[in-house]
Every structure is written in structure tokens, then in C-alpha cells.
Design a protein around this motif. Structure first.
Motif, mmCIF file in Angstrom:
data_model
loop_
_atom_site.group_PDB
_atom_site.id
_atom_site.type_symbol
_atom_site.label_atom_id
_atom_site.label_comp_id
_atom_site.label_asym_id
_atom_site.label_seq_id
_atom_site.Cartn_x
_atom_site.Cartn_y
_atom_site.Cartn_z
ATOM 1 N N ILE A 167 47.654 20.752 81.337
ATOM 2 C CA ILE A 167 46.959 21.586 80.352
ATOM 3 C C ILE A 167 46.914 20.857 79.019
ATOM 4 N N GLU A 168 46.094 21.348 78.114
ATOM 5 C CA GLU A 168 45.916 20.655 76.837
ATOM 6 C C GLU A 168 47.136 20.767 75.934
ATOM 7 N N ASP A 169 47.772 21.920 75.936
ATOM 8 C CA ASP A 169 48.915 22.132 75.053
ATOM 9 C C ASP A 169 50.161 21.499 75.673
ATOM 10 N N LYS A 170 50.513 20.315 75.190
ATOM 11 C CA LYS A 170 51.631 19.580 75.783
ATOM 12 C C LYS A 170 52.993 20.175 75.414
ATOM 13 N N SER A 171 53.010 21.165 74.522
ATOM 14 C CA SER A 171 54.268 21.800 74.139
ATOM 15 C C SER A 171 54.456 23.158 74.808
ATOM 16 N N ALA A 172 53.534 23.536 75.691
ATOM 17 C CA ALA A 172 53.620 24.846 76.338
ATOM 18 C C ALA A 172 54.899 24.961 77.158
ATOM 19 N N PRO A 173 55.632 26.084 77.024
ATOM 20 C CA PRO A 173 56.892 26.250 77.769
ATOM 21 C C PRO A 173 56.719 26.186 79.281
ATOM 22 N N SER A 174 55.541 26.525 79.773
ATOM 23 C CA SER A 174 55.327 26.560 81.226
ATOM 24 C C SER A 174 55.034 25.182 81.808
ATOM 25 N N ARG A 175 54.785 24.202 80.940
ATOM 26 C CA ARG A 175 54.443 22.869 81.420
ATOM 27 C C ARG A 175 55.633 22.255 82.153
ATOM 28 N N PRO A 195 58.128 39.848 82.752
ATOM 29 C CA PRO A 195 56.907 40.654 82.761
ATOM 30 C C PRO A 195 55.767 40.024 83.559
ATOM 31 N N TRP A 196 55.002 40.886 84.205
ATOM 32 C CA TRP A 196 53.839 40.430 84.957
ATOM 33 C C TRP A 196 52.894 39.671 84.039
ATOM 34 N N ILE A 197 52.332 38.608 84.560
ATOM 35 C CA ILE A 197 51.384 37.815 83.782
ATOM 36 C C ILE A 197 50.161 38.654 83.444
ATOM 37 N N GLN A 198 49.655 38.486 82.245
ATOM 38 C CA GLN A 198 48.426 39.160 81.847
ATOM 39 C C GLN A 198 47.228 38.360 82.350
ATOM 40 N N SER A 199 46.236 39.038 82.859
ATOM 41 C CA SER A 199 45.083 38.334 83.440
ATOM 42 C C SER A 199 44.412 37.406 82.439
ATOM 43 N N THR A 200 44.439 37.789 81.152
ATOM 44 C CA THR A 200 43.800 36.949 80.134
ATOM 45 C C THR A 200 44.465 35.582 80.030
ATOM 46 N N ALA A 201 45.778 35.518 80.270
ATOM 47 C CA ALA A 201 46.489 34.238 80.192
ATOM 48 C C ALA A 201 46.079 33.296 81.312
ATOM 49 N N VAL A 202 45.518 33.860 82.381
ATOM 50 C CA VAL A 202 45.096 33.055 83.525
ATOM 51 C C VAL A 202 43.593 32.802 83.492
ATOM 52 N N LEU A 203 42.832 33.842 83.224
ATOM 53 C CA LEU A 203 41.381 33.770 83.379
ATOM 54 C C LEU A 203 40.632 33.419 82.093
ATOM 55 N N SER A 204 41.146 33.872 80.955
ATOM 56 C CA SER A 204 40.406 33.703 79.696
ATOM 57 C C SER A 204 40.850 32.488 78.906
ATOM 58 N N GLU A 205 42.002 31.977 79.220
ATOM 59 C CA GLU A 205 42.544 30.826 78.492
ATOM 60 C C GLU A 205 42.069 29.547 79.166
ATOM 61 N N SER A 206 40.899 29.079 78.791
ATOM 62 C CA SER A 206 40.294 27.943 79.492
ATOM 63 C C SER A 206 41.015 26.626 79.217
ATOM 64 N N ARG A 207 41.580 26.465 78.035
ATOM 65 C CA ARG A 207 42.235 25.193 77.694
ATOM 66 C C ARG A 207 43.660 25.117 78.225
ATOM 67 N N ASN A 208 44.347 26.248 78.245
ATOM 68 C CA ASN A 208 45.751 26.256 78.663
ATOM 69 C C ASN A 208 46.037 27.422 79.607
ATOM 70 N N PRO A 209 45.368 27.471 80.733
ATOM 71 C CA PRO A 209 45.600 28.591 81.653
ATOM 72 C C PRO A 209 47.018 28.566 82.219
ATOM 73 N N ASN A 210 47.630 29.740 82.303
ATOM 74 C CA ASN A 210 48.989 29.842 82.845
ATOM 75 C C ASN A 210 48.883 30.114 84.341
ATOM 76 N N ARG A 211 48.659 29.045 85.093
ATOM 77 C CA ARG A 211 48.402 29.187 86.527
ATOM 78 C C ARG A 211 49.669 29.404 87.350
ATOM 79 N N ILE A 212 50.846 29.162 86.752
ATOM 80 C CA ILE A 212 52.080 29.384 87.514
ATOM 81 C C ILE A 212 52.698 30.738 87.192
#
Length: 426
Positions: A359-367, A268-285
């Protein structure tokens, strides 16, 4: 739709065609021990070793992802002769560092191809002994897909530009056996035939890939987890589309791309909130859109060493302000722009690259994930190979709409707009 697919496009065959020592590649010791292929976990360890090696700095962890190839492509401001990557941006193939790096890429790719061939050899020899038929198919499909993937990148980097005239010129060896001899350097059209043959076989073998049912996580067997981090069925179809477009077979490329597009819900296409609104763990990839990726534990060291605002000016890889504005056309709504390119609170007066900043969340799947095939590329391929203008612009605008941008009208130059989109996205 007469624009070209601009994924790599670096043509430097002449530098290497006489270097026969680069065809003598030894497989890595950790994959050659016969005992590793005595258990199911051993087979999993062997193929995982190929993925991990592909993700190291010498290959897709750095050299083929953001550093060397982008310097060749003139993406960074490297006008100062004292800049570390100046020789690359000026195509100084006689420079010792340039030679060593290109040697490292060539050798590293063929080492991993050799290990894939060794893996396939053991699969065939042990058929029905260690693995079930479904496990054997899954493993072999992945291996053939990886072999095709690496050969295609080698062809695009080291072979002649593929066209009706140049396709018969010597290009690269195609290694399909486990050994240290690769035979003659083949013409590009023969290499492409072998790539497509491997992909056809991989497609058949991966027909029952769990990813086709939307199953990517939570399975008991480790190599069935996170299928978009492996060479899965849809990665094979996307790679077919990439290869066919490079070859100029747009009709077939469109059909391959359409197979993936018909299953967009799985990526699924990334939601803009996951990139722009998530200041601590932005999903930039844009991890939800990844069809194939690698896990690179050294990713943040690459970020720190080459892109961070703390890196000295002669070492940092960063575009000029004018070049960056030209790429993104100053459009602040494009969420590939500001989240990935920022002026640091201290340090540089120009924007630097943040895409792979930790990113701050060291357990994030995208890391630690390095994208190798994204949904957006498949849409671009479909746009470029679409049979009519309406569908071409529809696919192009679908990506734009999922990047915060408005449609481009059908009165615009399609080839120009597609070129702009490729550049922004990659």
C-alpha cells in the motif's frame, strides 16, 4: 452442527513417521547465549526472535500462509505438470522439492518450540531476579501459548485426523523441555491433553494482560505494545476454542469462543469504507479484527514472487475463474472478493491475488501483518459449537453482515453454509 473445523486439515503422517533425524533439532545460536537472559531487554529480544522466525517464509510467512498448504488443498489452478507447485497439488511426497519443503516446515517449527522451551527454562531459573512477577507471568503466558499454537498446527498437519478411533494413533512428539531430544511420538489424544494444559496455564498467567482493559498501544515497554501482534489473553482463549473444536468438545469450545465474542469491541469489525473506499491504502487484511498476528518484513516479496500478475503462468498461484466464482458465488457485495482478487491492467486475463499487495502508506500499522487468528474464526467456532440452531445462524450471519452479505435463513443447510463461509474467509 456437524461440520468440521477446516483450518488446515492436511494429513501426511506416513511420510514422516520413520524420519527420526527430524526429531534431532538444534536450537538457534542467537537464542542460546546465556548472556541474553541477563536483562529485561534480553528476555524481550529472545521471545521476539521466536515471533520473527515464525514469520519467515519457511513457516507462516509463506509455506503455512497461502502457498504450500493451499496447493495441497487444491485452491489453485495447477493442472499443468510444468507448474512449479504441481507436485504439491498432486501429493507427490517422493518429489525432492516436496520432501525438502515439508522437512523445512517440521524442522522450523520444532526449532522455534525448542527456543520457546529454552526461554521458559531461563524464566523459571531466574524467577524474581531479572523480571518482576507481572513481567514474568506475561512472558511465560505468551511462551506457553506459542508452544501450544505450534504443536496444534503440527498435530493437524502431521498427525492422524482426530476422532475417537484415530486419536490413539501415533501423531507427533510434544516438546516441553529445552534440549534436542523429544522423546517418543505420542498418540494424538495425549498431544491434545498437553496442548490444552499449556493453554490453561497460559490463560492463568495472562490474567492481567493489558489487552483485557483495551490497552494495546502507547505503553512505554515495547513488549506491551500492540498486544494483538502477540500471543495475548484473547488469542489463548481463541486458540482454546480452535483446539477444543478440533478435539470434538463443542460445549467447551463454545464457552472459550464466547469469552472472545463478549469482547468483540476490542477487535472491532472492519468498516467497509476501509476496504472499498480507501483506494490508496485499502485494509485488505481487516487488521482491526486480528486477535493474533505476526510481523513479516518479507511479506511483499512473497506477494511479488507467487501472486503478482507479473509472475509467469507456470509459477503463479491463482485459482481458475470458475473456482473463484464458485467460492464467492459471484457476489460482488462481498468485500473479501473484489478487493483481494482483481484482473490487472496489464498481464493476466484472469484474476490474481492482491490481499498482500503493498500500500502507499508505508507507516500503516497493518503493513506486513500476517493474520494467525481472526475474530471471524472465533464466530465460526461459536456457530459450529452453539447449543441451538438460532444461535448458530446468528453467529454465522454476524460475520456475513460484516462482509457485506445478507443473512442466510435458518431453513438453509447450516453445515453447507458454514463450509462456504470458511472457504471465503480463509
Amino acid at each position: 452442527m456437524n461440520t468440521r473445523n477446516i483450518y488446515i486439515g492436511l494429513i501426511i503422517l506416513a511420510v514422516f513417521s520413520s524420519c527420526k533425524k527430524w526429531l534431532d533439532v538444534q536450537p538457534e545460536d542467537r537464542f542460546t547465549g546465556e548472556q541474553i537472559f541477563k536483562t529485561k531487554d534480553g528476555f524481550a529480544t529472545a521471545i521476539n526472535g521466536v515471533y520473527l522466525d515464525m514469520a519467515t517464509d519457511k513457516l507462516y510467512g509463506a509455506n503455512l500462509n497461502g502457498t504450500i498448504l493451499e496447493a495441497f488443498a487444491q485452491r489453485y489452478n495447477l493442472d499443468n505438470p510444468s507448474a512449479d507447485f504441481y507436485s504439491y497439488s498432486n501429493y507427490d511426497y517422493q518429489n525432492a522439492n516436496v520432501k525438502a519443503t515439508l522437512d523445512q516446515i517440521w524442522t522450523g517449527m520444532y526449532v522455534d518450540i525448542t527456543n520457546v522451551n529454552k526461554f521458559i527454562e531461563h524464566l523459571d531459573a531466574d524467577k524474581g531476579v531479572v523480571l518482576s512477577s507481572s513481567e514474568d507471568s506475561l512472558f511465560k503466558g505468551e511462551a506457553l501459548g506459542l508452544r501450544a499454537f505450534m504443536h496444534l498446527d503440527l498435530l493437524r498437519m502431521y498427525g492422524p485426523m482426530y476422532s475417537s478411533a484415530d486419536s490413539t494413533k501415533p501423531a507427533i512428539p510434544y516438546s516441553a523441555i529445552a534440549g534436542t531430544s523429544y522423546g517418543p511420538i505420542l498418540p494424538a489424544n495425549q498431544v491434545m491433553e498437553k496442548i490444552l494444559s499449556d493453554l490453561h496455564s497460559a490463560e492463568s498467567l495472562l490474567a492481567k494482560d493489558p489487552i483485557r482493559n483495551g490497552i494495546q498501544n502507547g505503553l512505554d515497554i515495547s513488549y506491551l505494545n500492540n498486544r494483538n501482534q502477540r500471543m495475548n489473553y484473547f488469542a489463548v482463549k481463541g486458540l482454546q476454542a480452535r483446539a477444543l473444536l478440533y478435539r470434538g468438545n463443542k460445549a467447551a469450545a463454545f464457552l472459550a469462543a464466547k469469552t472472545v465474542i463478549d469482547h468483540t469491541s476490542l477487535f472491532p469489525w472492519i468498516q467497509s469504507t476501509a476496504v472499498l473506499s480507501e483506494s490508496r491504502n485499502p485494509n485488505r487484511i481487516f487488521s482491526s479484527e486480528l486477535i493474533f498476528s505476526l510481523f513479516s518484513p518479507g511479506l511483499y516479496d512473497v506477494q511479488k514472487n507467487y501472486f503478482s500478475s507479473d509472475v509467469k503462468d507456470q509459477t503463479i498461484l491463482a485459482p481458475s475463474t470458475d473456482a473463484l466464482n464458485d467460492v464467492f458465488q459471484g457476489d460482488e457485495n462481498d468485500y473479501r472478493y473484489n478487493p483481494n482478487w482483481k484482473i490487472a491492467p496489464t498481464g493476466k486475463s484472469y484474476k490474481t491475488f492482491y490481499k498482500y499487495a503493498d500500500i502507499e502508506d508505508k507507516s500503516a500499522p497493518s503493513r506486513f501483518l500476517v493474520p494467525l487468528l481472526r475474530l471471524s474464526e472465533v464466530y465460526y467456532i461459536a456457530a459450529e459449537s452453539a447449543p441451538d440452531n438460532a444461535r448458530a445462524f446468528s453467529y454465522l450471519n454476524t460475520v456475513r453482515n460484516n462482509r457485506g452479505l445478507l443473512d442466510v435463513p435458518q431453513t438453509a443447510s447450516f453445515s453447507d453454509e458454514l463450509q462456504k463461509e470458511y472457504t471465503k474467509e480463509f
